[in-house]
Design an enzyme around this catalytic site. Structure first.
Site, PDB file in Angstrom:
ATOM      1  N   ALA A  57      12.382  32.864   8.490  1.00 37.34           N
ATOM      2  CA  ALA A  57      12.174  33.138   7.067  1.00 37.34           C
ATOM      3  C   ALA A  57      10.771  32.672   6.705  1.00 37.34           C
ATOM      4  O   ALA A  57      10.204  31.806   7.380  1.00 37.34           O
ATOM      5  CB  ALA A  57      13.213  32.385   6.252  1.00 37.34           C
TER       6      ALA A  57
ATOM      7  N   GLY B  21      15.382  32.497  11.162  1.00 35.84           N
ATOM      8  CA  GLY B  21      15.902  33.786  10.708  1.00 35.84           C
ATOM      9  C   GLY B  21      15.596  34.914  11.679  1.00 35.84           C
ATOM     10  O   GLY B  21      16.319  35.908  11.717  1.00 35.84           O
TER      11      GLY B  21
ATOM     12  N   GLU C 191      18.313  34.720  14.124  1.00 42.03           N
ATOM     13  CA  GLU C 191      19.532  35.169  13.433  1.00 42.03           C
ATOM     14  C   GLU C 191      19.542  36.696  13.273  1.00 42.03           C
ATOM     15  O   GLU C 191      20.577  37.336  13.428  1.00 42.03           O
ATOM     16  CB  GLU C 191      19.635  34.482  12.067  1.00 42.03           C
ATOM     17  CG  GLU C 191      19.910  32.988  12.205  1.00 42.03           C
ATOM     18  CD  GLU C 191      19.839  32.248  10.884  1.00 42.03           C
ATOM     19  OE1 GLU C 191      18.819  32.394  10.182  1.00 42.03           O
ATOM     20  OE2 GLU C 191      20.787  31.524  10.558  1.00 42.03           O
TER      21      GLU C 191
ATOM     22  N   GLU D 278      15.168  25.204  12.176  1.00 38.71           N
ATOM     23  CA  GLU D 278      15.258  24.852  10.752  1.00 38.71           C
ATOM     24  C   GLU D 278      15.309  23.358  10.515  1.00 38.71           C
ATOM     25  O   GLU D 278      14.773  22.839   9.536  1.00 38.71           O
ATOM     26  CB  GLU D 278      16.494  25.520  10.118  1.00 38.71           C
ATOM     27  CG  GLU D 278      16.357  27.031   9.930  1.00 38.71           C
ATOM     28  CD  GLU D 278      16.807  27.854  11.130  1.00 38.71           C
ATOM     29  OE1 GLU D 278      16.926  27.303  12.246  1.00 38.71           O
ATOM     30  OE2 GLU D 278      17.046  29.061  10.939  1.00 38.71           O
TER      31      GLU D 278
HETATM   32  N1  CO8 Z   1       6.818  31.427   7.582  1.00 39.96           N
HETATM   33  C1  CO8 Z   1       5.589  31.655   7.058  1.00 39.96           C
HETATM   34  N2  CO8 Z   1       4.477  31.744   7.786  1.00 39.96           N
HETATM   35  C2  CO8 Z   1       4.599  31.603   9.128  1.00 39.96           C
HETATM   36  C3  CO8 Z   1       5.852  31.369   9.737  1.00 39.96           C
HETATM   37  C4  CO8 Z   1       6.999  31.297   8.903  1.00 39.96           C
HETATM   38  N3  CO8 Z   1       8.235  31.126   9.391  1.00 39.96           N
HETATM   39  N4  CO8 Z   1       5.656  31.254  11.075  1.00 39.96           N
HETATM   40  C5  CO8 Z   1       4.347  31.422  11.283  1.00 39.96           C
HETATM   41  N5  CO8 Z   1       3.715  31.634  10.111  1.00 39.96           N
HETATM   42  C6  CO8 Z   1       2.267  31.850   9.887  1.00 39.96           C
HETATM   43  C7  CO8 Z   1       1.490  30.562  10.031  1.00 39.96           C
HETATM   44  O1  CO8 Z   1       1.563  29.824   8.822  1.00 39.96           O
HETATM   45  C8  CO8 Z   1       0.129  31.089  10.337  1.00 39.96           C
HETATM   46  O2  CO8 Z   1      -0.470  31.543   9.154  1.00 39.96           O
HETATM   47  P1  CO8 Z   1      -1.954  31.011   8.719  1.00 39.96           P
HETATM   48  O3  CO8 Z   1      -2.845  31.546   9.785  1.00 39.96           O
HETATM   49  O4  CO8 Z   1      -2.163  31.645   7.393  1.00 39.96           O
HETATM   50  O5  CO8 Z   1      -1.860  29.529   8.718  1.00 39.96           O
HETATM   51  C9  CO8 Z   1       0.408  32.314  11.194  1.00 39.96           C
HETATM   52  O6  CO8 Z   1       1.753  32.680  10.916  1.00 39.96           O
HETATM   53  C10 CO8 Z   1       0.295  32.032  12.679  1.00 39.96           C
HETATM   54  O7  CO8 Z   1       1.132  30.922  12.978  1.00 39.96           O
HETATM   55  P2  CO8 Z   1       0.627  29.654  13.826  1.00 39.96           P
HETATM   56  O8  CO8 Z   1      -0.818  29.428  13.580  1.00 39.96           O
HETATM   57  O9  CO8 Z   1       1.553  28.530  13.519  1.00 39.96           O
HETATM   58  O10 CO8 Z   1       0.830  30.224  15.291  1.00 39.96           O
HETATM   59  P3  CO8 Z   1       1.139  29.385  16.611  1.00 39.96           P
HETATM   60  O11 CO8 Z   1       1.024  30.354  17.716  1.00 39.96           O
HETATM   61  O12 CO8 Z   1       0.297  28.154  16.665  1.00 39.96           O
HETATM   62  O13 CO8 Z   1       2.655  28.884  16.469  1.00 39.96           O
HETATM   63  C11 CO8 Z   1       5.004  29.147  15.960  1.00 39.96           C
HETATM   64  C12 CO8 Z   1       3.700  29.815  16.462  1.00 39.96           C
HETATM   65  C13 CO8 Z   1       5.477  28.108  16.969  1.00 39.96           C
HETATM   66  C14 CO8 Z   1       6.048  30.268  15.843  1.00 39.96           C
HETATM   67  C15 CO8 Z   1       4.755  28.480  14.594  1.00 39.96           C
HETATM   68  O14 CO8 Z   1       4.121  29.397  13.723  1.00 39.96           O
HETATM   69  C16 CO8 Z   1       6.002  28.010  13.907  1.00 39.96           C
HETATM   70  O15 CO8 Z   1       6.541  26.970  14.260  1.00 39.96           O
HETATM   71  N6  CO8 Z   1       6.487  28.765  12.873  1.00 39.96           N
HETATM   72  C17 CO8 Z   1       7.613  28.378  12.085  1.00 39.96           C
HETATM   73  C18 CO8 Z   1       8.911  28.558  12.840  1.00 39.96           C
HETATM   74  C19 CO8 Z   1      10.074  28.109  12.002  1.00 39.96           C
HETATM   75  O16 CO8 Z   1      10.233  26.948  11.663  1.00 39.96           O
HETATM   76  N7  CO8 Z   1      10.974  29.064  11.666  1.00 39.96           N
HETATM   77  C20 CO8 Z   1      12.164  28.786  10.908  1.00 39.96           C
HETATM   78  C21 CO8 Z   1      11.913  29.070   9.452  1.00 39.96           C
HETATM   79  S1  CO8 Z   1      13.313  28.597   8.440  1.00 39.96           S
HETATM   80  C22 CO8 Z   1      14.362  29.903   8.596  1.00 39.96           C
HETATM   81  O17 CO8 Z   1      14.125  30.867   9.292  1.00 39.96           O
HETATM   82  C23 CO8 Z   1      15.628  29.827   7.793  1.00 39.96           C
HETATM   83  C24 CO8 Z   1      16.506  31.022   8.092  1.00 39.96           C
HETATM   84  C25 CO8 Z   1      17.062  31.568   6.856  1.00 39.96           C
HETATM   85  C26 CO8 Z   1      17.866  32.842   7.089  1.00 39.96           C
HETATM   86  C27 CO8 Z   1      17.062  34.026   7.510  1.00 39.96           C
HETATM   87  C28 CO8 Z   1      17.926  35.266   7.620  1.00 39.96           C
HETATM   88  C29 CO8 Z   1      17.402  36.369   8.515  1.00 39.96           C
END
Ligand code: CO8
Length: 258
Positions: free
Chosen positions: A65, A109, A112, A132
């Site tokens: 998400a 998500g 999921e 999460e």
């Molecule tokens: N939300 C918003 N932006 C994101 C997300 C995200 N989940 N993941 C990555 N991005 C953005 C980063 O902020 C970054 O943007 P910017 O350049 O503007 O800072 C860009 O994408 C690239 O990301 P990274 O620089 O972090 O890239 P890396 O290669 O260094 O890392 C990762 C990749 C490991 C995937 C890292 O981005 C990460 O940990 N992302 C978050 C993962 C996460 O915690 N996901 C769970 C989110 S909570 C959730 O999903 C709740 C589920 C709810 C139900 C959904 C139903 C379908």
């Protein structure tokens, strides 16, 4: 219909949705989920489409998400706005067969969403996780439920409690994904499977899916009874007659979805 956050195309009888927010690793924003819901609705309504494939980019199926969009939500924003439940589950309610073709990150998500599909085909680069807990929340769209059914309690607990990511190979061993293929072949291999399913009778494929899914929702005895009723109902189909006649006559069947 043009979409802002996804690309949509048809390949024969296969409807293909590509999640397309590359700068955010396909984070599932409200806009993306709204687009996805509309595209899935359209494919479900299109009688020419037999199978729906959802995929992402090389780097990410979806990284969860959209955390930036969620960050300032209050409990009442989430509760009164029915955050997640209204649109997010659409892939899981499709009646036509669905396949998730996953390369790179399928996190939160994203994992999921992949698990809502009937079949997951993974590139060897795929990584599955429910991180999460690392951002102070829990999976909100079936992660604690579907993952547990698919990989068992211990692995699901490990993933949900630590955020540990499963590789494609581990996911195949655990039963989360049906098949792992080289990343460069992901779409081709997925479309081969989709085409094969699409060559079957659509109502029979839909009935088959309904029966397999029933096994999650019922006792064995009730599931077997349900299956038998559906099996009997296939004898009312022209396609059942055509399929069996074609076998006897040693020719390919010509299913007409009747
Ligand atoms: N939300 C918003 N932006 C994101 C997300 C995200 N989940 N993941 C990555 N991005 C953005 C980063 O902020 C970054 O943007 P910017 O350049 O503007 O800072 C860009 O994408 C690239 O990301 P990274 O620089 O972090 O890239 P890396 O290669 O260094 O890392 C990762 C990749 C490991 C995937 C890292 O981005 C990460 O940990 N992302 C978050 C993962 C996460 O915690 N996901 C769970 C989110 S909570 C959730 O999903 C709740 C589920 C709810 C139900 C959904 C139903 C379908």
């Amino acid at each position: 219909m043009p979409y802002e956050n996804i690309q949509v195309e048809t390949r024969g009888r296969v409807g293909l949705v590509r999640l397309n927010r590359p700068k955010a690793l396909n984070a599932l924003s409200d806009g993306l989920v709204t687009d996805l819901q509309a595209a899935l609705d359209a494919f479900e309504d299109d009688p020419e489409i037999h199978v729906i494939v959802v995929t992402g980019s090389e780097k990410a199926f979806a990284a969860g998400a959209d955390i930036k969009e969620m960050a300032d939500k209050s409990h009442m924003d989430a509760y009164l706005g029915d955050f997640i439940t209204r649109k997010w589950g659409r892939l899981g309610t499709c009646r036509k067969p669905t396949i998730a073709a996953v390369a790179g990150y399928a996190l939160g998500g994203g994992c999921e969403l992949a698990m809502m599909a009937d079949i997951i085909i993974a590139a060897d680069t795929a990584k599955f996780g429910q991180p999460e807990i690392t951002i102070g929340t829990i999976p909100g769209s079936g992660g604690t439920q579907r993952l547990t059914r698919l990989v068992g309690k211990s692995k699901a607990m490990l993933m949900c409690l630590t955020g540990w990511q499963m590789t494609a190979e581990e996911a195949e061993r655990a039963g989360l994904v049906a098949k792992v293929v080289p990343a460069a072949d992901l779409l081709d291999e997925t479309l081969k499977i989709a085409d094969r399913i699409a060559s079957m009778s659509l109502p029979v494929a839909m009935m088959t899916k309904e029966c397999v899914n029933r096994s999650y929702e019922s006792t064995l005895a009730e599931g077997i009874l349900f299956e038998r009723r559906v099996f009997h109902s296939t004898f009312g189909l022209e396609d059942r007659k055509e399929g069996m006649s074609a076998f006897v006559e040693k020719r390919q069947p010509n299913f007409r979805d009747r």
